[in-house]
Enzyme design. Sequence first.
Site, PDB file in Angstrom:
ATOM      1  N   THR A 118       0.703  -1.145  -0.029  1.00 47.24           N
ATOM      2  CA  THR A 118       0.062  -0.069  -0.360  1.00 47.24           C
ATOM      3  C   THR A 118       0.701   1.539   0.209  1.00 47.24           C
ATOM      4  OG1 THR A 118      -1.517  -1.014   1.136  1.00 47.24           O
ATOM      5  CG2 THR A 118      -1.746   1.307   1.334  1.00 47.24           C
ATOM      6  N   GLU A 145      -7.214  -9.648   6.902  1.00 52.08           N
ATOM      7  CA  GLU A 145      -6.124 -10.251   8.052  1.00 52.08           C
ATOM      8  C   GLU A 145      -6.547 -11.677   8.665  1.00 52.08           C
ATOM      9  OE1 GLU A 145      -3.107 -10.052  11.975  1.00 52.08           O
ATOM     10  OE2 GLU A 145      -4.289  -8.156  11.028  1.00 52.08           O
ATOM     11  N   LYS A 203      -7.081   2.062  -3.375  1.00 49.26           N
ATOM     12  CA  LYS A 203      -6.517   1.305  -2.477  1.00 49.26           C
ATOM     13  C   LYS A 203      -7.109   1.972  -0.465  1.00 49.26           C
ATOM     14  CE  LYS A 203      -4.870  -1.645   0.455  1.00 49.26           C
ATOM     15  NZ  LYS A 203      -4.825  -3.398   1.088  1.00 49.26           N
ATOM     16  N   ASN A 207     -10.577   1.411   2.579  1.00 46.43           N
ATOM     17  CA  ASN A 207     -10.475   0.807   3.761  1.00 46.43           C
ATOM     18  C   ASN A 207     -10.919   1.751   4.407  1.00 46.43           C
ATOM     19  OD1 ASN A 207      -8.882  -1.307   3.266  1.00 46.43           O
ATOM     20  ND2 ASN A 207      -6.635  -1.236   3.182  1.00 46.43           N
ATOM     21  N   CYS A 259      -3.459  -2.659   8.386  1.00 47.73           N
ATOM     22  CA  CYS A 259      -4.259  -1.863   7.266  1.00 47.73           C
ATOM     23  C   CYS A 259      -4.526  -0.428   7.746  1.00 47.73           C
ATOM     24  CB  CYS A 259      -4.972  -2.214   6.453  1.00 47.73           C
ATOM     25  SG  CYS A 259      -4.074  -3.602   5.448  1.00 47.73           S
ATOM     26  N   ASP A 263      -3.466   3.333   6.743  1.00 47.80           N
ATOM     27  CA  ASP A 263      -4.148   4.411   5.514  1.00 47.80           C
ATOM     28  C   ASP A 263      -5.141   4.934   5.847  1.00 47.80           C
ATOM     29  OD1 ASP A 263      -2.563   1.830   4.432  1.00 47.80           O
ATOM     30  OD2 ASP A 263      -4.497   0.560   3.669  1.00 47.80           O
TER      31      ASP A 263
END
Length: 394
Positions: A118, A145, A203, A207, A259, A263
């Site tokens: 990422t 995950e 992406k 998220n 993440c 993110d």
Amino acid sequence: MKIAVAGTGYVGLSNAILLAQNNEVYAVDIMQQKVNMINEKKSPIVDKEIEEYLSSKKLNLTATTDGESVYKDADFIIISTPTNYDPVKNFFDTSSIDAVMELVKKSGSKATVVIKSTVPVGYTEGLIEKTGYTNMIFSPEFLREGHALYDNLYPSRIVVSYPKNSPELLSKAEQFAKLLQQGAIKKDVQILHPNCTEAEAIKLFANTYLALRVAYFNELDTYAEVRGLDTKQIIQGVCLDPRIGDFYNNPSFGYGGYCLPKDTKQLRANFSDVPENLISAIVESNTTRKDFVADQIIAKNPKTVGVFRLTMKANSDNFRQSSIQGVMKRIKAKGINVVIYEPTYKEADFFNSKVIQNLDEFKKISDVILANRMSEELSDVKDKVYTRDLYSRD
């Protein structure tokens, strides 16, 4: 097809296994212990499908620490190394990608490099300009995950992008997408080929929306707890609306993991010169939630608080950015003793808090037990447990 995968975290290893069903794949990592485990068909991470496929499936997969030797004659090189958020730079630390690219160039490779780490919006185009390595595309991952390989086997979509100024790389993007599709069990998958910068944005926005869901239902729960209302009844009534849906609605101590924390902060940084309110609010809401949970515990005046599991969620071995750690630090700042039960952690203490491996002892000495997710193991001390888990799911 010969494929090298740099990085054996859940993204890299799940992609390596997916592709090793039909291709010659080399998983590259700097840690010899992880390499040895993979070559012994053991998973270095907790993931049911990864463990099953490594132990029982016929895979053309070899792990190695010698990246340079496998990069030089690979057809594709996947970079899936970690890119942690750097709060000082207010940006992702992409040095791990830079290090792989140095080895790729040193090896004389002509492979198509596929970045799966990422990255900030605009990064891939910038890396092409900086390195002069033009045979590069970007493919974001959308993996949970603990279920990373499952999500590769049954993908929601496949996104493989190409640089705006290099339309000739569309054919490479299409070829790589077909390799992913070939390894998947689900065949009716929508495939998108945007430009790299748009794919990077896909992406981060995806998220951040998931983080928004978590933050929204946590704030709903905070309101209900303060007002003495039944959170579950409210959530059920809200989520029966098909436009809202019954997912990502189980209250917690905040979003965490590999993440979402990084993110959301990266996306906020990308908005530096763009008007926004919502993205910053999502990041701030997560901090507010941890403050609230900590205050609820502190108000009980416990002498010792027991933290049941450091992991982000059930069936995980990841401690990184787990919300319960943030709550724990706030409680400790008030001088309250904190002990931890975490069977996957073998050290005697964690950030100066004692780790107790005996669950009965842990229950006995804890006045309040903090559990982000409820467990049957705590059923005999329910009166001690503080959790906001309503559905016993992630």
